[in-house]
Design a protein around this motif. Structure first.
Motif, PDB file in Angstrom:
ATOM      1  N   MET A   1       0.822  -1.197   0.000  1.00 17.60           N
ATOM      2  CA  MET A   1       0.000   0.000   0.000  1.00 17.60           C
ATOM      3  C   MET A   1       0.868   1.264   0.000  1.00 17.60           C
ATOM      4  SD  MET A   1      -3.039   1.108  -0.013  1.00 17.60           S
ATOM      5  CE  MET A   1      -4.070   2.410   0.464  1.00 17.60           C
ATOM      6  N   LYS A   2       1.878   1.298   0.854  1.00 16.05           N
ATOM      7  CA  LYS A   2       2.760   2.463   0.919  1.00 16.05           C
ATOM      8  C   LYS A   2       3.453   2.699  -0.414  1.00 16.05           C
ATOM      9  CE  LYS A   2       3.402   4.066   5.268  1.00 16.05           C
ATOM     10  NZ  LYS A   2       3.313   5.447   5.621  1.00 16.05           N
ATOM     11  N   LEU A   7       4.291   5.711  -5.437  1.00 16.93           N
ATOM     12  CA  LEU A   7       4.363   5.757  -6.895  1.00 16.93           C
ATOM     13  C   LEU A   7       3.296   6.670  -7.494  1.00 16.93           C
ATOM     14  CD1 LEU A   7       5.175   2.016  -7.606  1.00 16.93           C
ATOM     15  CD2 LEU A   7       6.738   3.967  -7.673  1.00 16.93           C
ATOM     16  N   LYS A   8       2.119   6.715  -6.879  1.00 23.90           N
ATOM     17  CA  LYS A   8       1.075   7.630  -7.354  1.00 23.90           C
ATOM     18  C   LYS A   8       1.543   9.076  -7.217  1.00 23.90           C
ATOM     19  CE  LYS A   8      -2.875   4.699  -6.310  1.00 23.90           C
ATOM     20  NZ  LYS A   8      -4.067   4.526  -5.477  1.00 23.90           N
ATOM     21  N   LYS A   9       2.106   9.387  -6.066  1.00 25.73           N
ATOM     22  CA  LYS A   9       2.590  10.748  -5.844  1.00 25.73           C
ATOM     23  C   LYS A   9       3.754  11.078  -6.775  1.00 25.73           C
ATOM     24  CE  LYS A   9       1.185  11.156  -1.012  1.00 25.73           C
ATOM     25  NZ  LYS A   9       1.673  11.321   0.376  1.00 25.73           N
ATOM     26  N   LEU A  10       4.598  10.098  -7.037  1.00 20.43           N
ATOM     27  CA  LEU A  10       5.714  10.307  -7.957  1.00 20.43           C
ATOM     28  C   LEU A  10       5.202  10.568  -9.374  1.00 20.43           C
ATOM     29  CD1 LEU A  10       8.773  10.425  -8.156  1.00 20.43           C
ATOM     30  CD2 LEU A  10       8.778   7.966  -8.564  1.00 20.43           C
ATOM     31  N   LYS A 137      10.752  23.810  -3.732  1.00 21.87           N
ATOM     32  CA  LYS A 137      11.633  23.526  -2.595  1.00 21.87           C
ATOM     33  C   LYS A 137      12.785  22.589  -2.943  1.00 21.87           C
ATOM     34  CE  LYS A 137       9.539  25.978   0.411  1.00 21.87           C
ATOM     35  NZ  LYS A 137      10.172  27.206   0.858  1.00 21.87           N
ATOM     36  N   LEU A 138      12.715  21.919  -4.075  1.00 25.46           N
ATOM     37  CA  LEU A 138      13.723  20.905  -4.402  1.00 25.46           C
ATOM     38  C   LEU A 138      15.129  21.462  -4.568  1.00 25.46           C
ATOM     39  CD1 LEU A 138      12.152  18.232  -6.719  1.00 25.46           C
ATOM     40  CD2 LEU A 138      13.358  17.880  -4.593  1.00 25.46           C
ATOM     41  N   LYS A 139      15.254  22.693  -4.937  1.00 24.69           N
ATOM     42  CA  LYS A 139      16.593  23.265  -5.125  1.00 24.69           C
ATOM     43  C   LYS A 139      17.279  23.521  -3.784  1.00 24.69           C
ATOM     44  CE  LYS A 139      19.092  26.625  -7.831  1.00 24.69           C
ATOM     45  NZ  LYS A 139      19.023  27.742  -8.743  1.00 24.69           N
ATOM     46  N   ASN A 140      16.502  23.639  -2.728  1.00 26.91           N
ATOM     47  CA  ASN A 140      17.051  23.883  -1.394  1.00 26.91           C
ATOM     48  C   ASN A 140      17.859  22.686  -0.906  1.00 26.91           C
ATOM     49  OD1 ASN A 140      15.627  26.239  -1.529  1.00 26.91           O
ATOM     50  ND2 ASN A 140      13.989  25.560  -0.171  1.00 26.91           N
ATOM     51  N   PHE A 141      18.648  22.919   0.125  1.00 27.71           N
ATOM     52  CA  PHE A 141      19.496  21.883   0.707  1.00 27.71           C
ATOM     53  C   PHE A 141      18.679  20.673   1.162  1.00 27.71           C
ATOM     54  CE2 PHE A 141      21.634  20.113   4.491  1.00 27.71           C
ATOM     55  CZ  PHE A 141      22.770  19.623   3.865  1.00 27.71           C
ATOM     56  N   LYS A 142      17.541  20.918   1.796  1.00 31.62           N
ATOM     57  CA  LYS A 142      16.698  19.832   2.306  1.00 31.62           C
ATOM     58  C   LYS A 142      15.588  19.454   1.328  1.00 31.62           C
ATOM     59  CE  LYS A 142      17.384  20.751   7.192  1.00 31.62           C
ATOM     60  NZ  LYS A 142      16.715  20.973   8.470  1.00 31.62           N
ATOM     61  N   GLY A 143      15.718  19.844   0.086  1.00 29.96           N
ATOM     62  CA  GLY A 143      14.671  19.618  -0.900  1.00 29.96           C
ATOM     63  C   GLY A 143      14.305  18.166  -1.104  1.00 29.96           C
ATOM     64  N   VAL A 144      15.299  17.305  -1.252  1.00 29.43           N
ATOM     65  CA  VAL A 144      15.014  15.881  -1.462  1.00 29.43           C
ATOM     66  C   VAL A 144      14.381  15.290  -0.203  1.00 29.43           C
ATOM     67  CG1 VAL A 144      16.040  13.611  -1.889  1.00 29.43           C
ATOM     68  CG2 VAL A 144      16.778  15.566  -3.218  1.00 29.43           C
ATOM     69  N   TYR A 145      14.825  15.745   0.966  1.00 27.86           N
ATOM     70  CA  TYR A 145      14.227  15.267   2.216  1.00 27.86           C
ATOM     71  C   TYR A 145      12.744  15.641   2.278  1.00 27.86           C
ATOM     72  CZ  TYR A 145      12.929  15.010   7.096  1.00 27.86           C
ATOM     73  OH  TYR A 145      12.261  14.738   8.255  1.00 27.86           O
ATOM     74  N   ILE A 146      12.409  16.883   1.926  1.00 29.02           N
ATOM     75  CA  ILE A 146      11.006  17.325   1.929  1.00 29.02           C
ATOM     76  C   ILE A 146      10.191  16.489   0.950  1.00 29.02           C
ATOM     77  CG2 ILE A 146       9.467  19.249   1.334  1.00 29.02           C
ATOM     78  CD1 ILE A 146      11.723  21.138   2.339  1.00 29.02           C
ATOM     79  N   LEU A 147      10.744  16.280  -0.240  1.00 25.30           N
ATOM     80  CA  LEU A 147      10.045  15.484  -1.252  1.00 25.30           C
ATOM     81  C   LEU A 147       9.864  14.043  -0.793  1.00 25.30           C
ATOM     82  CD1 LEU A 147       8.800  15.108  -4.039  1.00 25.30           C
ATOM     83  CD2 LEU A 147      11.108  14.737  -4.922  1.00 25.30           C
ATOM     84  N   LEU A 148      10.903  13.446  -0.284  1.00 26.11           N
ATOM     85  CA  LEU A 148      10.831  12.058   0.174  1.00 26.11           C
ATOM     86  C   LEU A 148       9.835  11.916   1.320  1.00 26.11           C
ATOM     87  CD1 LEU A 148      12.046   9.354  -0.502  1.00 26.11           C
ATOM     88  CD2 LEU A 148      13.839   9.790   1.152  1.00 26.11           C
ATOM     89  N   ASN A 149       9.836  12.864   2.223  1.00 28.06           N
ATOM     90  CA  ASN A 149       8.881  12.859   3.332  1.00 28.06           C
ATOM     91  C   ASN A 149       7.447  12.909   2.804  1.00 28.06           C
ATOM     92  OD1 ASN A 149       8.083  12.859   6.025  1.00 28.06           O
ATOM     93  ND2 ASN A 149       8.130  15.085   6.142  1.00 28.06           N
ATOM     94  N   TYR A 150       7.205  13.741   1.810  1.00 26.44           N
ATOM     95  CA  TYR A 150       5.877  13.832   1.201  1.00 26.44           C
ATOM     96  C   TYR A 150       5.497  12.526   0.498  1.00 26.44           C
ATOM     97  CZ  TYR A 150       2.405  14.947  -2.355  1.00 26.44           C
ATOM     98  OH  TYR A 150       1.309  14.923  -3.174  1.00 26.44           O
ATOM     99  N   LEU A 151       6.433  11.955  -0.243  1.00 22.55           N
ATOM    100  CA  LEU A 151       6.137  10.740  -1.005  1.00 22.55           C
ATOM    101  C   LEU A 151       5.870   9.536  -0.102  1.00 22.55           C
ATOM    102  CD1 LEU A 151       8.775  11.047  -3.872  1.00 22.55           C
ATOM    103  CD2 LEU A 151       6.309  11.400  -4.058  1.00 22.55           C
ATOM    104  N   ILE A 152       6.559   9.463   1.013  1.00 20.54           N
ATOM    105  CA  ILE A 152       6.426   8.304   1.897  1.00 20.54           C
ATOM    106  C   ILE A 152       5.195   8.396   2.787  1.00 20.54           C
ATOM    107  CG2 ILE A 152       7.494   7.115   3.856  1.00 20.54           C
ATOM    108  CD1 ILE A 152      10.193   7.661   2.536  1.00 20.54           C
ATOM    109  N   ASN A 153       4.884   9.588   3.263  1.00 21.98           N
ATOM    110  CA  ASN A 153       3.757   9.746   4.193  1.00 21.98           C
ATOM    111  C   ASN A 153       2.445   9.899   3.443  1.00 21.98           C
ATOM    112  OD1 ASN A 153       5.314   9.624   6.576  1.00 21.98           O
ATOM    113  ND2 ASN A 153       6.031  11.687   6.153  1.00 21.98           N
ATOM    114  N   ASP A 154       1.380   9.428   4.084  1.00 15.75           N
ATOM    115  CA  ASP A 154       0.045   9.497   3.473  1.00 15.75           C
ATOM    116  C   ASP A 154      -0.436  10.896   3.410  1.00 15.75           C
ATOM    117  OD1 ASP A 154       0.145   6.813   3.197  1.00 15.75           O
ATOM    118  OD2 ASP A 154      -1.072   6.388   4.948  1.00 15.75           O
TER     119      ASP A 154
END
Length: 154
Positions: A1-2, A7-10, A137-154
């Motif tokens: 499910m996760k 993948l939907k968010k991606l 936000k992706l260009k920022n230092f924590k951009g990938v972290y923000i994106l990954l957090n969004y993609l993983i969490n519901d």
């Protein structure tokens, strides 16, 4: 499910990127995006697909956005959205988002639940705006972290 939600968010993020790419006239940037998108499509999201590949893909997206200043377009659209200065820019982006999804269902197969009804358009519009925020936000230092957090969490 996760993984399905991830993948939907991606897919929705990729649709947003494609909608933003259409603002460019430089064929090299457009071709680079399609190569990036097809890199993920070749994998076809099979069960064997590993998390490391997806992280590498997210890093490629971040680099692509930073190298081509795509975040600047996203920021401009968000500013117009928050200040309601030029609604036509927002409308153009959302229309492109809708068109790309419904035209390319075979590419964006992980988000089959999108429909063209009026009630679903509200959710689609919200996803389009959220993706703009993430792209900005992706260009920022924590951009990938923000994106990954969004993609993983519901």
């Amino acid at each position: 499910m996760k993984k399905e939600i991830f993948l939907k968010k991606l897919d929705l993020l990729t649709i947003s990127l494609e909608a933003l790419i259409l603002y460019y006239t430089n064929k090299n940037i457009i071709n680079e995006f399609y190569k990036l998108r097809n890199d993920l499509r070749i994998k076809k999201y099979n069960e064997e697909q590993n998390f490391i590949f997806l992280l590498e893909y997210l890093n490629k997206i971040k680099k692509f956005i930073a190298d081509n200043y795509i975040n600047n377009i996203a920021i401009k659209i968000i500013e117009n959205y928050t200040h309601n200065k030029q609604l036509e820019i927002i409308d153009q982006y959302v229309l492109k988002f809708h068109y790309i999804y419904f035209r390319n269902k075979k590419y964006y197969s992980n988000y089959k639940s999108l429909k063209s009804s009026q009630t679903e358009k509200i959710a689609i519009n919200e996803n389009a705006i959220v993706n703009l925020y993430l792209i900005s936000k992706l260009k920022n230092f924590k951009g990938v972290y923000i994106l990954l957090n969004y993609l993983i969490n519901d």
